[in-house]
Design an enzyme around this catalytic site. Structure first.
Site, PDB file in Angstrom:
ATOM      1  N   LYS A 120      36.931  49.390  26.147  1.00 33.93           N
ATOM      2  CA  LYS A 120      38.203  49.989  26.571  1.00 33.93           C
ATOM      3  C   LYS A 120      38.462  51.283  25.819  1.00 33.93           C
ATOM      4  O   LYS A 120      39.013  52.222  26.382  1.00 33.93           O
ATOM      5  CB  LYS A 120      39.366  49.014  26.350  1.00 33.93           C
ATOM      6  N   LYS A 201      29.919  41.159  41.550  1.00 28.06           N
ATOM      7  CA  LYS A 201      31.084  40.275  41.713  1.00 28.06           C
ATOM      8  C   LYS A 201      32.190  40.917  42.527  1.00 28.06           C
ATOM      9  O   LYS A 201      32.414  42.126  42.414  1.00 28.06           O
ATOM     10  CB  LYS A 201      31.652  39.937  40.326  1.00 28.06           C
ATOM     11  N   LYS A 204      38.534  43.872  41.759  1.00 28.35           N
ATOM     12  CA  LYS A 204      39.602  44.815  42.109  1.00 28.35           C
ATOM     13  C   LYS A 204      39.125  46.253  41.957  1.00 28.35           C
ATOM     14  O   LYS A 204      39.619  47.155  42.608  1.00 28.35           O
ATOM     15  CB  LYS A 204      40.761  44.533  41.146  1.00 28.35           C
TER      16      LYS A 204
HETATM   17  P1  AMP Z   1      39.913  39.265  35.913  1.00 27.72           P
HETATM   18  O1  AMP Z   1      40.942  39.704  36.876  1.00 27.72           O
HETATM   19  O2  AMP Z   1      38.567  39.916  36.125  1.00 27.72           O
HETATM   20  O3  AMP Z   1      40.367  39.301  34.483  1.00 27.72           O
HETATM   21  O4  AMP Z   1      39.626  37.724  36.207  1.00 27.72           O
HETATM   22  C1  AMP Z   1      40.584  36.699  36.065  1.00 27.72           C
HETATM   23  C2  AMP Z   1      39.898  35.373  36.289  1.00 27.72           C
HETATM   24  O5  AMP Z   1      39.289  35.341  37.588  1.00 27.72           O
HETATM   25  C3  AMP Z   1      38.772  35.083  35.294  1.00 27.72           C
HETATM   26  O6  AMP Z   1      38.792  33.715  34.951  1.00 27.72           O
HETATM   27  C4  AMP Z   1      37.516  35.413  36.052  1.00 27.72           C
HETATM   28  O7  AMP Z   1      36.412  34.667  35.623  1.00 27.72           O
HETATM   29  C5  AMP Z   1      37.890  35.050  37.486  1.00 27.72           C
HETATM   30  N1  AMP Z   1      37.161  35.918  38.440  1.00 27.72           N
HETATM   31  C6  AMP Z   1      37.294  37.269  38.538  1.00 27.72           C
HETATM   32  N2  AMP Z   1      36.484  37.750  39.517  1.00 27.72           N
HETATM   33  C7  AMP Z   1      35.806  36.676  40.025  1.00 27.72           C
HETATM   34  C8  AMP Z   1      34.817  36.509  41.053  1.00 27.72           C
HETATM   35  N3  AMP Z   1      34.384  37.533  41.776  1.00 27.72           N
HETATM   36  N4  AMP Z   1      34.353  35.253  41.310  1.00 27.72           N
HETATM   37  C9  AMP Z   1      34.810  34.206  40.580  1.00 27.72           C
HETATM   38  N5  AMP Z   1      35.730  34.291  39.609  1.00 27.72           N
HETATM   39  C10 AMP Z   1      36.236  35.506  39.312  1.00 27.72           C
END
Ligand code: AMP
Length: 338
Positions: A120, A201, A204
């Site tokens: 970051k 993956k 966003k």
């Molecule tokens: P983040 O918004 O990336 O901090 O993710 C929040 C939660 O969602 C975390 O527990 C991630 O592991 C899960 N997560 C984020 N993207 C994915 C994805 N494409 N597939 C599965 N889990 C996800």
């Protein structure tokens, strides 16, 4: 060391979410659905971590809106204010106070070595001290409620490790006080890939937003994203490494219907990609549309969202004060007369 929660005897789980805006299907199937399922077996604390959100540049008006969006989305997804404590981090006195105490036993070098801090800070012109301190605040979030388990994504594992180190160090330096929290290892959530680039993956920050399905997408948008998902030039509906697009759609269909992938492969055998994609779209819409409709009701009712935050903070505060006064006593502070 595991200390059962004094009141309920259920193990305590703490989940935190940054108020960063829209949730996508990956967040839902990979994380949120499982958090919802934990509500019967655990005493669940769910924090919207607004204090973490100000460690990087942000706009106050967006943050304020995103805090409500965050709560409304999670409630729409099934986090139930009657069964979980849903609170805003800044509403509970104790998070930053405990973070200060933990920071005073935390080696500076350990914070400087955190990969998320390095990532970051590389992206910013000037780095605030709060960003360095972020993992200590996260440790305080967890230890304040004496959480037994914490569901963490890959990117937060190092931070949970720090929380464990600090709990152990505090217990050793003073006397046993904190549970040493474990990562939540439950039924692993599905890993959902981008519809446009199934090698990475769903996210966003995907530059091609057609690859990401948001919980608040309308049925029309969801159908369009799924029917235009990248697949291979074949016609066989099979989950294999050489067919990442179809494999991803099978994972999604399996996750939203609860049907195992091999059964789906049999069911859709010989049907062609068009019919299969429409079936995936139907199933995703059937799952997400009630969530979207509930969200749209909730987000209009900020008075209700404020009530949820208040009830959550009231419950969390009782525990936070208890922990904080125990910690202050152990480290040698004198008690304030009431
Ligand atoms: P983040 O918004 O990336 O901090 O993710 C929040 C939660 O969602 C975390 O527990 C991630 O592991 C899960 N997560 C984020 N993207 C994915 C994805 N494409 N597939 C599965 N889990 C996800």
């Amino acid at each position: 060391m595991t200390v059962a929660n004094e009141k309920t005897s259920k193990p305590v789980v703490l989940t935190c979410a940054q108020p960063t805006g829209k949730l996508h299907l990956g967040n839902y199937l990979g994380a949120v659905v499982n958090w919802g399922r934990m509500q019967g077996d655990y005493e669940c604390f769910f924090g919207v971590v607004d204090q973490h959100a100000i460690t990087i540049p942000y706009t106050p008006a967006d943050l304020r809106r995103n805090i409500y969006t965050c709560l409304a989305q999670y409630v729409a997804c099934g986090l139930d204010p009657a069964r979980s404590h849903l609170f805003a981090q800044s509403h509970v006195i104790g998070h930053t106070e405990l973070a200060w105490v933990l920071g005073c036993i935390c080696p500076l070098g350990q914070l400087e070595r955190m990969t998320q801090f390095k990532d970051k800070s590389r992206k910013q012109e000037s780095v605030c001290a709060g960003l360095l301190y972020y993992p200590v605040l996260m440790a305080a979030d967890i230890l304040l409620y004496n959480a037994n388990v914490v569901p963490v994504g890959e990117d937060q594992k190092q931070h949970l490790e720090l929380a464990r180190d600090l709990a152990e160090k505090f217990n050793r330096t003073y006397s046993p006080t904190f549970n040493v929290p474990d990562p939540f290892i439950g039924k692993t959530g599905a890993r959902i890939m981008s519809l446009q680039n199934p090698e990475s993956k769903m996210s966003k920050s995907d530059p091609n937003q057609n690859g990401t399905i948001y919980l608040m997408d309308t049925p029309e948008v969801i159908r369009k994203k799924i029917t235009t998902a990248i697949t291979d030039s074949g016609s066989e509906i099979r989950s294999s490494d050489d067919k990442p697009g179809i494999a991803n759609l099978l994972t999604i269909l399996s996750a939203v219907t609860g049907t195992p992938v091999p059964s789906l492969e049999q069911e859709y055998s010989g049907q062609g990609y068009g019919a299969f994609k429409n079936a995936v779209a139907d199933a995703v819409i059937a799952t997400l549309d009630p969530v979207r409709l509930r969200y749209e009701e909730l987000i209009k009712d900020t008075a209700y969202l404020d009530q949820i935050f208040k009830a959550g903070a009231d419950a969390a505060q009782k525990i936070a004060y208890r922990t904080l006064s125990k910690v202050y006593r152990k480290i040698g502070f004198v008690e304030r007369l009431r």
